[in-house]
Scaffold this motif. Structure first.
Motif, PDB file in Angstrom:
ATOM      1  N   LEU A  81      65.592  80.148   8.023  1.00  0.00           N
ATOM      2  CA  LEU A  81      64.356  80.126   8.792  1.00  0.00           C
ATOM      3  C   LEU A  81      64.575  80.695  10.187  1.00  0.00           C
ATOM      4  O   LEU A  81      65.571  80.393  10.845  1.00  0.00           O
ATOM      5  CB  LEU A  81      63.830  78.693   8.896  1.00  0.00           C
ATOM      6  CG  LEU A  81      63.519  77.995   7.573  1.00  0.00           C
ATOM      7  CD1 LEU A  81      63.125  76.545   7.818  1.00  0.00           C
ATOM      8  CD2 LEU A  81      62.435  78.728   6.795  1.00  0.00           C
ATOM      9  N   VAL A  82      63.644  81.507  10.646  1.00  0.00           N
ATOM     10  CA  VAL A  82      63.673  82.126  11.970  1.00  0.00           C
ATOM     11  C   VAL A  82      62.424  81.674  12.712  1.00  0.00           C
ATOM     12  O   VAL A  82      61.310  81.813  12.188  1.00  0.00           O
ATOM     13  CB  VAL A  82      63.690  83.672  11.861  1.00  0.00           C
ATOM     14  CG1 VAL A  82      63.692  84.318  13.234  1.00  0.00           C
ATOM     15  CG2 VAL A  82      64.873  84.144  11.023  1.00  0.00           C
ATOM     16  N   GLY A  83      62.575  81.140  13.915  1.00  0.00           N
ATOM     17  CA  GLY A  83      61.437  80.603  14.641  1.00  0.00           C
ATOM     18  C   GLY A  83      60.889  81.522  15.712  1.00  0.00           C
ATOM     19  O   GLY A  83      61.645  82.055  16.523  1.00  0.00           O
ATOM     20  N   PHE A  84      59.578  81.707  15.692  1.00  0.00           N
ATOM     21  CA  PHE A  84      58.848  82.397  16.757  1.00  0.00           C
ATOM     22  C   PHE A  84      57.968  81.367  17.450  1.00  0.00           C
ATOM     23  O   PHE A  84      57.249  80.619  16.791  1.00  0.00           O
ATOM     24  CB  PHE A  84      57.953  83.503  16.197  1.00  0.00           C
ATOM     25  CG  PHE A  84      58.602  84.850  16.055  1.00  0.00           C
ATOM     26  CD1 PHE A  84      59.906  84.987  15.625  1.00  0.00           C
ATOM     27  CD2 PHE A  84      57.883  86.003  16.336  1.00  0.00           C
ATOM     28  CE1 PHE A  84      60.495  86.240  15.476  1.00  0.00           C
ATOM     29  CE2 PHE A  84      58.452  87.263  16.195  1.00  0.00           C
ATOM     30  CZ  PHE A  84      59.760  87.384  15.771  1.00  0.00           C
ATOM     31  N   GLY A  85      58.010  81.351  18.773  1.00  0.00           N
ATOM     32  CA  GLY A  85      57.154  80.481  19.548  1.00  0.00           C
ATOM     33  C   GLY A  85      55.818  81.147  19.820  1.00  0.00           C
ATOM     34  O   GLY A  85      55.516  82.225  19.296  1.00  0.00           O
ATOM     35  N   ALA A  86      55.024  80.490  20.650  1.00  0.00           N
ATOM     36  CA  ALA A  86      53.714  81.024  21.016  1.00  0.00           C
ATOM     37  C   ALA A  86      53.324  80.484  22.384  1.00  0.00           C
ATOM     38  O   ALA A  86      53.721  79.380  22.754  1.00  0.00           O
ATOM     39  CB  ALA A  86      52.657  80.627  19.986  1.00  0.00           C
ATOM     40  N   VAL A  87      52.569  81.276  23.113  1.00  0.00           N
ATOM     41  CA  VAL A  87      51.997  80.841  24.383  1.00  0.00           C
ATOM     42  C   VAL A  87      50.536  81.258  24.430  1.00  0.00           C
ATOM     43  O   VAL A  87      50.132  82.205  23.760  1.00  0.00           O
ATOM     44  CB  VAL A  87      52.740  81.412  25.614  1.00  0.00           C
ATOM     45  CG1 VAL A  87      54.180  80.927  25.659  1.00  0.00           C
ATOM     46  CG2 VAL A  87      52.683  82.938  25.648  1.00  0.00           C
ATOM     47  N   ASP A  88      49.770  80.529  25.226  1.00  0.00           N
ATOM     48  CA  ASP A  88      48.392  80.909  25.514  1.00  0.00           C
ATOM     49  C   ASP A  88      48.430  81.707  26.813  1.00  0.00           C
ATOM     50  O   ASP A  88      48.750  81.151  27.869  1.00  0.00           O
ATOM     51  CB  ASP A  88      47.531  79.665  25.661  1.00  0.00           C
ATOM     52  CG  ASP A  88      46.086  79.968  26.030  1.00  0.00           C
ATOM     53  OD1 ASP A  88      45.730  81.166  26.161  1.00  0.00           O
ATOM     54  OD2 ASP A  88      45.303  79.021  26.196  1.00  0.00           O
ATOM     55  N   PRO A  89      48.140  83.009  26.779  1.00  0.00           N
ATOM     56  CA  PRO A  89      48.219  83.819  28.002  1.00  0.00           C
ATOM     57  C   PRO A  89      47.352  83.295  29.141  1.00  0.00           C
ATOM     58  O   PRO A  89      47.650  83.551  30.310  1.00  0.00           O
ATOM     59  CB  PRO A  89      47.750  85.203  27.546  1.00  0.00           C
ATOM     60  CG  PRO A  89      48.066  85.239  26.095  1.00  0.00           C
ATOM     61  CD  PRO A  89      47.809  83.828  25.614  1.00  0.00           C
ATOM     62  N   SER A  90      46.293  82.548  28.827  1.00  0.00           N
ATOM     63  CA  SER A  90      45.413  82.005  29.862  1.00  0.00           C
ATOM     64  C   SER A  90      46.025  80.819  30.592  1.00  0.00           C
ATOM     65  O   SER A  90      45.524  80.418  31.641  1.00  0.00           O
ATOM     66  CB  SER A  90      44.086  81.556  29.236  1.00  0.00           C
ATOM     67  OG  SER A  90      43.475  82.631  28.569  1.00  0.00           O
ATOM     68  N   ASP A  91      47.078  80.252  30.059  1.00  0.00           N
ATOM     69  CA  ASP A  91      47.745  79.093  30.648  1.00  0.00           C
ATOM     70  C   ASP A  91      48.679  79.559  31.766  1.00  0.00           C
ATOM     71  O   ASP A  91      49.533  80.418  31.552  1.00  0.00           O
ATOM     72  CB  ASP A  91      48.534  78.358  29.564  1.00  0.00           C
ATOM     73  CG  ASP A  91      49.160  77.064  30.035  1.00  0.00           C
ATOM     74  OD1 ASP A  91      49.417  76.916  31.246  1.00  0.00           O
ATOM     75  OD2 ASP A  91      49.414  76.199  29.182  1.00  0.00           O
ATOM     76  N   GLY A  92      48.533  78.992  32.937  1.00  0.00           N
ATOM     77  CA  GLY A  92      49.350  79.388  34.083  1.00  0.00           C
ATOM     78  C   GLY A  92      50.837  79.158  33.890  1.00  0.00           C
ATOM     79  O   GLY A  92      51.660  79.770  34.577  1.00  0.00           O
ATOM     80  N   SER A  93      51.220  78.308  32.933  1.00  0.00           N
ATOM     81  CA  SER A  93      52.647  78.033  32.697  1.00  0.00           C
ATOM     82  C   SER A  93      53.205  78.846  31.527  1.00  0.00           C
ATOM     83  O   SER A  93      54.289  78.547  31.028  1.00  0.00           O
ATOM     84  CB  SER A  93      52.858  76.536  32.441  1.00  0.00           C
ATOM     85  OG  SER A  93      52.188  76.147  31.256  1.00  0.00           O
ATOM     86  N   ALA A  94      52.478  79.872  31.083  1.00  0.00           N
ATOM     87  CA  ALA A  94      52.894  80.647  29.907  1.00  0.00           C
ATOM     88  C   ALA A  94      54.278  81.266  30.074  1.00  0.00           C
ATOM     89  O   ALA A  94      55.089  81.246  29.141  1.00  0.00           O
ATOM     90  CB  ALA A  94      51.861  81.729  29.593  1.00  0.00           C
TER      91      ALA A  94
END
Length: 198
Positions: A81-94
């Motif tokens: 298994l290979v993990g990719f994360g995710a961020v919300d670009p609108s979040d200031g802590s991205a």
């Protein structure tokens, strides 16, 4: 070796809102939402040697699977298994979260979806994330095509927008999910033009 580069995990209703669930059911009444991690593991690896498992961070659409959740799941079988994360670009802590998911969680890429996140791909928030991904040498798997979810606009989903991103960040590796459906021609044109777009 066959690698499935696009598998999702997530529990309903923990990670999937009723809004997202109702839109998904309207599009695909027969497809179950969520499912156990054991079901995912069995199904995702049935015909492949490895699978990329994706976090997702789209509060606008009501679908949020945390990076920690994916990291813990991938740790069950790191050889496959290979993990990719995710961020919300609108979040200031991205940007901080991108750095944390790489350094602390061992996730090796980032899943983004402007149409799910209701964010402009050429807007400052999204470009800030692209700049950080290039600096961190993390590839971006991007849902740049249509979807049943109605959080954002189809105008945010056109693969042709990735041409400008690839010009600005030429070392950023970009994978266009679903070949940009239904704009296959745009996706192919961008892939043909840029050596790090796939």
């Amino acid at each position: 070796m066959i690698v499935d580069v696009h598998t999702h995990v997530g529990e309903y209703p923990l990670h999937i809102s009723e809004k997202f669930a109702s839109e998904a059911r309207a599009a695909w009444p027969e497809v179950p939402l969520g499912g156990s991690l054991d079901d995912h593991y069995r199904d995702a690896l049935a015909d492949v040697e490895r699978a990329v498992v994706l976090a997702f961070n789209a509060p606008a659409a009501g679908f949020v699977v945390p990076n920690d959740y994916v990291a813990e799941y991938v740790a069950r079988d790191p050889a496959r298994l290979v993990g990719f994360g995710a961020v919300d670009p609108s979040d200031g802590s991205a940007i901080d979260e991108l750095e944390r998911m790489q350094s602390d969680l061992g996730l090796v890429g980032c899943k983004l979806g402007p149409i799910y996140q209701d964010v402009e791909p050429l807007g400052p928030d999204f470009l800030r994330v692209c700049e950080a991904l290039e600096r961190l040498e993390l590839p971006m798997l991007i849902h740049q095509g249509t979807t049943f979810a109605r959080a954002g606009s189809l105008l945010q989903a056109r693969p042709i927008l990735l041409d400008e991103i690839a010009l600005r960040y030429p070392k950023l590796r970009i994978v266009i999910a679903h070949v940009g459906h239904p704009w296959f021609d745009e996706a192919i044109a961008v892939v043909r033009r840029h050596p790090h777009v796939y």
